[in-house]
Design an enzyme around this catalytic site. Structure first.
Site, mmCIF file in Angstrom:
data_model
loop_
_atom_site.group_PDB
_atom_site.id
_atom_site.type_symbol
_atom_site.label_atom_id
_atom_site.label_comp_id
_atom_site.label_asym_id
_atom_site.label_seq_id
_atom_site.Cartn_x
_atom_site.Cartn_y
_atom_site.Cartn_z
ATOM 1 N N ASP A 42 0.841 -1.198 0.000
ATOM 2 C CA ASP A 42 0.000 0.000 0.000
ATOM 3 C C ASP A 42 0.878 1.251 0.000
ATOM 4 O OD1 ASP A 42 -1.964 1.914 0.489
ATOM 5 O OD2 ASP A 42 -3.069 0.578 1.827
ATOM 6 N N ASP A 43 0.779 2.083 -1.045
ATOM 7 C CA ASP A 43 1.533 3.347 -1.107
ATOM 8 C C ASP A 43 3.043 3.130 -1.222
ATOM 9 O OD1 ASP A 43 -0.833 4.722 -0.797
ATOM 10 O OD2 ASP A 43 -0.301 5.678 1.107
ATOM 11 N N CYS A 78 -5.467 4.774 -3.503
ATOM 12 C CA CYS A 78 -5.724 3.361 -3.192
ATOM 13 C C CYS A 78 -6.958 2.790 -3.872
ATOM 14 C CB CYS A 78 -5.904 3.160 -1.689
ATOM 15 S SG CYS A 78 -4.593 3.858 -0.685
ATOM 16 N N ASP A 325 -0.289 -0.569 -4.736
ATOM 17 C CA ASP A 325 -1.488 0.055 -5.324
ATOM 18 C C ASP A 325 -1.214 1.403 -5.975
ATOM 19 O OD1 ASP A 325 -1.168 1.372 -2.904
ATOM 20 O OD2 ASP A 325 -3.229 1.066 -2.216
ATOM 21 N N ASN A 326 -0.292 2.180 -5.415
ATOM 22 C CA ASN A 326 0.117 3.449 -6.029
ATOM 23 C C ASN A 326 1.442 3.853 -5.430
ATOM 24 O OD1 ASN A 326 -2.478 4.303 -4.008
ATOM 25 N ND2 ASN A 326 -0.520 5.278 -3.562
#
Ligand SMILES: *[C@@H]1O[C@H](CO)[C@@H](O)[C@H](O)[C@H]1NC(C)=O
Ligand SMILES: *[C@@H]1O[C@H](CO)[C@@H](O)[C@H](O)[C@H]1NC(C)=O
Ligand SMILES: *[C@@H]1O[C@H](CO)[C@@H](O)[C@H](O)[C@H]1NC(C)=O
Ligand SMILES: *[C@@H]1O[C@H](CO)[C@@H](O)[C@H](O)[C@H]1NC(C)=O
Ligand SMILES: *[C@@H]1O[C@H](CO)[C@@H](O)[C@H](O)[C@H]1NC(C)=O
Length: 579
Positions: A42-43, A78, A325-326
């Site tokens: 995540d991130d 997200c 996700d990003n």
């Protein structure tokens, strides 16, 4: 005699039966579809080099397979990014564009019909057993988890909001059971046990499996202390497991030319950011170290999962994929911690894959994106591609014939506000940590000959960067388009082409997202920016409809997004004939 004969007959019969079993088993192993283990953080940035601090992930996934070195997300946030990944569609085709209702979050995913129509559901229909642990979407919460339950998984153990990002007070929810709090336990370690359990369940069955493990690291921690008494949740630096708390004491955010630069850069709102003082820089370095430390428990989990697979009989039949996700920024363009921009830091993420037929230690430079992942899994599992995929299989070299259509573009889109995270973040609109009107469309174009980024904002700001000479996006060439040359032409000619491409991409669907030039040139004679640059098309691209917005919206309100279709090229027409 009769007895002996009967025995012989029995013996021969048994042998035939045994042979038949053997043959069947052989056929089954041969046709058993491959398994997938997908590890999804995540991130996690690529540009600030975070994967280099994960030795297990490097040596056991990346070095054993392919690194897709130009892999991008299509929306840098997200929930929209995840919904695009799980459906293979651009956010303008999912209309899940935010982290919470009305424009996004789990309830919007459900109301758009995707709970019955996304990757795990499709894989189950193709005979897969599917498993998931970790964060699925934002606003998938202790209030919404059963309204309805998530479809498509044979086994699941989801993190739930509002406790998703509480590293030390997470709440998980297993299958259709009630949510359970893990107060005082470190979330990634809790997840590791859950993931190993689900992997065991997956291995216990004869069906092929798809297992996703989605830890929250290195996302910011969210501290809910005192929220019941009216305080608002605080986003803080991520929290590592105690055994990793002292690692990397001297590491700092890479001091690239766009890190807290002396000159202003970026779009209008980014240009309003002040130079950061030493206190803020020190804090960002601390956040950076905490991110790397929080990723260590993920790296350990990667190691444990791969070891478990190695000890099974399915290791050689399993693809292992790693991505995020990003991306994330920390100080670049003077930005406080966060994502949501279209700059390299936010849209590039790691993507590694190893598995059957995949060569070791290779790097693929072709452009790939998150909407290509579902088509890639379909291809590897030999499931016919869906017509509504906006992506195309990634060029994974393997024995089987590929339907991959190589492309040089990425469509990046965003709606709504940007959010600054952590301390010193209340420097946004009216002293909040938010900046509204962060609504834009952009095209990232990358080939051996050019490396470009073009954006059009809802306030009609434009950016154009030539990353081959300006990799840190410090010099917006848009205002200089009459004086700068590019690819042997005045930049204006290049921008006209790229704008027309973006006009197609911003409302593309299915194949028009994959082969956008065919919309502009229906005869199929143009398939790249280079080909479109031919002077014979100058008139066409000059008079082409331009990308613009009529207002800034927080969601996908089509009426505010200007023209939806442009002109098609017609042969042999002069200025007079066009006008
Ligand atoms: C997994 O779920 C699918 C869909 O509900 C079902 O058809 C399949 O039998 C399940 N697999 C197992 C091992 O229960
Ligand atoms: C931890 O989470 C539980 C709910 O799962 C909540 O009731 C409790 O207040 C939380 N504790 C803290 C310190 O935030
Ligand atoms: C540095 O900037 C931050 C954020 O604007 C501010 O809160 C802080 O007081 C400043 N520190 C110093 C030493 O100027
Ligand atoms: C955001 O855009 C809206 C509509 O386009 C405009 O009215 C408003 O002033 C903008 N807000 C800011 C803070 O720029
Ligand atoms: C997207 O969803 C929002 C919120 O429900 C809605 O207002 C908007 O019309 C939708 N956009 C499209 C193009 O369907």
């Amino acid at each position: 005699m009769m007895f002996v004969l009967a025995l012989v007959a029995l013996f021969v019969g048994c042998q035939a039966l045994a042979m038949q079993h053997l043959l069947l088993a052989e056929v089954e192993t041969r046709v058993r579809k491959p398994n997938f283990l997908f590890i999804f953080t995540d991130d996690q940035d690529l540009q600030m080099n975070s994967p280099a601090y994960m030795p297990q992930t490097q040596s056991r996934i990346k070095d054993e397979g392919i690194e897709f070195a130009n892999h991008f997300v299509t929306t840098s946030l997200c929930c929209p990014s995840r919904v695009s990944l799980w459906t293979g569609r651009q956010a303008h085709n999912t209309n899940v564009t935010d982290v919470s209702p009305p424009y996004g979050g789990y309830p919007k995913f459900v109301s758009q019909g995707f709970n019955d129509n996304f990757l795990p559901v499709w894989l189950q229909s193709a005979g897969y057993n599917t498993f998931y642990t970790g964060k699925l979407f934002n606003a998938h919460s202790v209030f919404t988890y059963n309204a309805p339950f998530v479809n498509g998984f044979n086994g699941s153990d989801f993190l739930l909001d509002p406790f998703t990002y509480s590293y030390w007070n997470s709440t998980y929810q297993r299958n259709h059971e009630a949510p359970r709090s893990y107060q005082g336990q470190y979330t990634t370690d809790v997840m590791k046990e859950k993931a190993l359990g689900l992997l065991d369940d997956a291995l216990a069955s004869d069906s092929p499996f798809f297992v996703t493990v989605a830890p929250i690291a290195p996302h910011s921690n969210i501290d809910l202390d005192g929220v019941g008494d009216g305080a608002s949740p605080q986003m803080t630096e991520p929290l590592p497991a105690p055994r990793h708390a002292d690692l990397f004491p001297d590491v700092k955010v890479p001091r690239t030319p766009n890190f807290n630069p002396l000159v202003k850069s970026g779009a209008s709102w980014v240009q309003t950011l002040e130079l950061q003082n030493q206190t803020v820089i020190d804090y960002q370095d601390h956040v950076y170290r905490q991110r790397l430390r929080a990723l260590q428990a993920v790296d350990e989990m990667v190691d444990a999962l791969i070891t478990r697979l190695e000890d099974s009989d399915q290791f050689d039949n399993t693809y292992i994929i790693y991505s995020a996700d990003n991306g994330y920024h920390l100080g670049q363009h003077r930005l406080p911690p966060g994502k949501t921009t279209g700059y390299e830091e936010d849209i590039r993420v790691p993507f590694y894959i190893r598995g059957p037929g995949i060569p070791k230690g290779q790097k693929v430079d072709r452009v790939t994106t998150h909407i290509d992942i579902a088509p890639t899994l379909f291809e590897l599992a030999q499931i016919p591609l869906r017509k509504d995929f906006d992506g195309t299989p990634m060029p994974v070299p393997s024995d089987q014939e590929t339907k991959s259509i190589l492309h040089e573009h990425v469509t990046v889109e965003f709606w709504g506000h940007t959010l600054f995270e952590g301390k010193y973040s209340n420097i946004g609109f009216e002293g909040t940590s938010k900046i509204p009107n962060n609504t834009y469309k952009s095209a990232r174009i990358l080939s051996k000959e050019y490396n470009l980024y073009y954006s059009v904002w809802c306030g009609n700001d434009h950016e154009f960067y030539d990353l081959s000479t300006d990799p840190y996006q410090m010099d917006n060439l848009y205002a200089k388009r009459d004086s700068v040359m590019m690819l042997g032409r005045s930049l204006q000619y290049v921008i006209d082409r790229v704008d027309a491409l973006l006009l197609v991409l911003k409302s593309c669907q299915g194949n028009t997202c994959i082969e956008p030039w065919k919309v502009l040139h229906p005869d199929g004679s143009v398939a790249s920016l280079k080909e479109a640059l031919d002077p014979q098309f100058d008139v066409f691209y000059t008079i082409q409809t331009k990308v613009e917005f009529t207002a800034c919206e927080a969601g996908y309100i089509i009426a505010s997004e200007g023209p939806q279709v442009g002109l098609e090229y017609r042969d042999g027409l002069s200025w007079d004939a066009w006008t």
